[in-house]
Design a protein around this motif. Sequence first.
Motif, short mmCIF file in Angstrom:
data_model
loop_
_atom_site.label_atom_id
_atom_site.label_comp_id
_atom_site.label_asym_id
_atom_site.label_seq_id
_atom_site.Cartn_x
_atom_site.Cartn_y
_atom_site.Cartn_z
N VAL A 143 0.85 -1.20 0.00
CA VAL A 143 0.00 0.00 0.00
C VAL A 143 0.88 1.25 0.00
N LEU A 144 1.89 1.27 0.87
CA LEU A 144 2.77 2.44 0.95
C LEU A 144 3.53 2.64 -0.35
N ARG A 145 3.98 1.56 -0.95
CA ARG A 145 4.71 1.67 -2.22
C ARG A 145 3.81 2.31 -3.28
N ALA A 146 2.57 1.88 -3.33
CA ALA A 146 1.63 2.44 -4.30
C ALA A 146 1.33 3.90 -3.99
N MET A 147 1.22 4.24 -2.71
CA MET A 147 0.97 5.63 -2.34
C MET A 147 2.11 6.52 -2.80
N ARG A 148 3.33 6.08 -2.59
CA ARG A 148 4.49 6.89 -2.96
C ARG A 148 4.64 7.02 -4.47
N GLN A 149 4.07 6.07 -5.21
CA GLN A 149 4.08 6.14 -6.67
C GLN A 149 2.82 6.82 -7.21
N GLU A 150 2.03 7.39 -6.31
CA GLU A 150 0.81 8.12 -6.65
C GLU A 150 -0.20 7.25 -7.38
N ILE A 156 -4.71 2.66 3.81
CA ILE A 156 -4.90 2.27 5.21
C ILE A 156 -3.93 1.13 5.49
N VAL A 157 -3.02 1.35 6.44
CA VAL A 157 -1.95 0.40 6.72
C VAL A 157 -1.83 0.16 8.22
N ALA A 158 -1.18 -0.94 8.58
CA ALA A 158 -0.84 -1.18 9.98
C ALA A 158 0.41 -0.39 10.32
N ASP A 159 0.56 -0.02 11.57
CA ASP A 159 1.62 0.92 11.94
C ASP A 159 2.99 0.29 12.07
N TYR A 160 3.17 -0.97 11.69
CA TYR A 160 4.51 -1.56 11.74
C TYR A 160 5.36 -1.17 10.53
N VAL A 161 4.77 -0.53 9.53
CA VAL A 161 5.52 -0.12 8.35
C VAL A 161 5.97 1.33 8.48
N ASP A 162 6.98 1.70 7.72
CA ASP A 162 7.57 3.04 7.78
C ASP A 162 6.75 3.98 6.90
N THR A 163 6.04 4.90 7.52
CA THR A 163 5.18 5.83 6.78
C THR A 163 5.84 7.19 6.56
N GLU A 164 7.16 7.24 6.69
CA GLU A 164 7.86 8.52 6.51
C GLU A 164 7.53 9.13 5.16
N GLY A 165 7.27 10.44 5.15
CA GLY A 165 6.94 11.14 3.91
C GLY A 165 5.46 11.18 3.61
N LEU A 166 4.65 10.52 4.45
CA LEU A 166 3.20 10.52 4.24
C LEU A 166 2.52 11.17 5.44
N THR A 275 -0.70 -6.39 18.28
CA THR A 275 -1.53 -5.22 18.57
C THR A 275 -1.05 -4.09 17.69
N ARG A 276 -1.90 -3.66 16.77
CA ARG A 276 -1.50 -2.69 15.76
C ARG A 276 -2.52 -1.57 15.69
N ARG A 277 -2.05 -0.43 15.25
CA ARG A 277 -2.96 0.65 14.90
C ARG A 277 -3.06 0.71 13.39
N LEU A 278 -4.25 0.90 12.89
CA LEU A 278 -4.43 1.13 11.46
C LEU A 278 -4.39 2.63 11.21
N LEU A 279 -3.61 3.01 10.20
CA LEU A 279 -3.39 4.42 9.90
C LEU A 279 -3.98 4.79 8.55
N LEU A 280 -4.66 5.91 8.51
CA LEU A 280 -5.06 6.52 7.23
C LEU A 280 -3.86 7.28 6.68
N CYS A 281 -3.53 7.07 5.42
CA CYS A 281 -2.35 7.70 4.83
C CYS A 281 -2.73 8.47 3.56
N THR A 282 -2.13 9.65 3.43
CA THR A 282 -2.21 10.42 2.19
C THR A 282 -0.82 10.94 1.90
N THR A 283 -0.56 11.32 0.65
CA THR A 283 0.76 11.81 0.30
C THR A 283 0.98 13.19 0.88
#
Length: 303
Positions: A143-150, A156-166, A275-283
Amino acid sequence: MARARTATSFRIDPFDLRLFGAVAEAGSITAGAREMHLSLSAASARLQHLEHALGAALLVRSKQGVVPTDAGHTLRRHAGRLQREMEALHAEMSAHAHGVRSTVRVLCNTAAMTEYLPALLGRFLVAHPDIDVDLRELGSADVLRAMRQENADIGIVADYVDTEGLITRVFREDRLVVLQPVRSGRAGRRALRFADVIDQPFVGLPAESGLSRFLQGQALRQGRGLHHRVRVRSLDAVAGLVADGVGVAVVPAAAAARLATSRIIVRPLTDAWATRRLLLCTTDDANPGAGSAALLRFLSDAS
């Protein structure tokens, strides 16, 4: 010296791509022409024009038929993607023609797709008949890869991934639990570690689902693999098979609360990653359209 091809002269007819694909699939220009409702001469002329436009031979012709060259294999790979994008373009433009203002592209993980979004999107779509939602499930990293490629408007992702830049905002808390079949002498609901069940037979979602890929990754980190007796398309089916005694499963707690029966034991997982938080992400530099902004506002308020 050959003159360089200009951007304006480099034109490919989408119909020619479809023709090339049909010919390559059939291994025969005659068969490909028949599938595209063309005469053999017209098909041959179109293929020659395509090769001239690309500046490379695409087919090796012989009495036995045709086979793609290396350039032909490359074109065939890209042609499939281009045709899918053209179909998506036609679908979205058709929506505009029927008065739909916008389509919002949403990518999410398994928990969001199965447990949290369906009811929310139902309310949103009823309240906004001029907006469509293109909803797809991927693993959080994808999901994050697709977000960064627009390639998506909202993720919506689990918080174990690196959301830097979003830009992120909390959407839900999501806990993973174990489903076990009730067996004589196995009652109790004590918490478990993933390692306690990793060697048991599993029931799961398809291997490409976000949850399956996440759990497989956790197993590999422990130097193990998961043995799936069967994979099914929905968490409802997973719970039914667990109740029948086929195996164990790891699912979101929200799904367990909805699906648990007297034939299933639900046990919390003690692993930190469960135990994870789900995050809404936008660019970060997003300038969302009206549809994306409306859906993001609605989901944020629903948090």
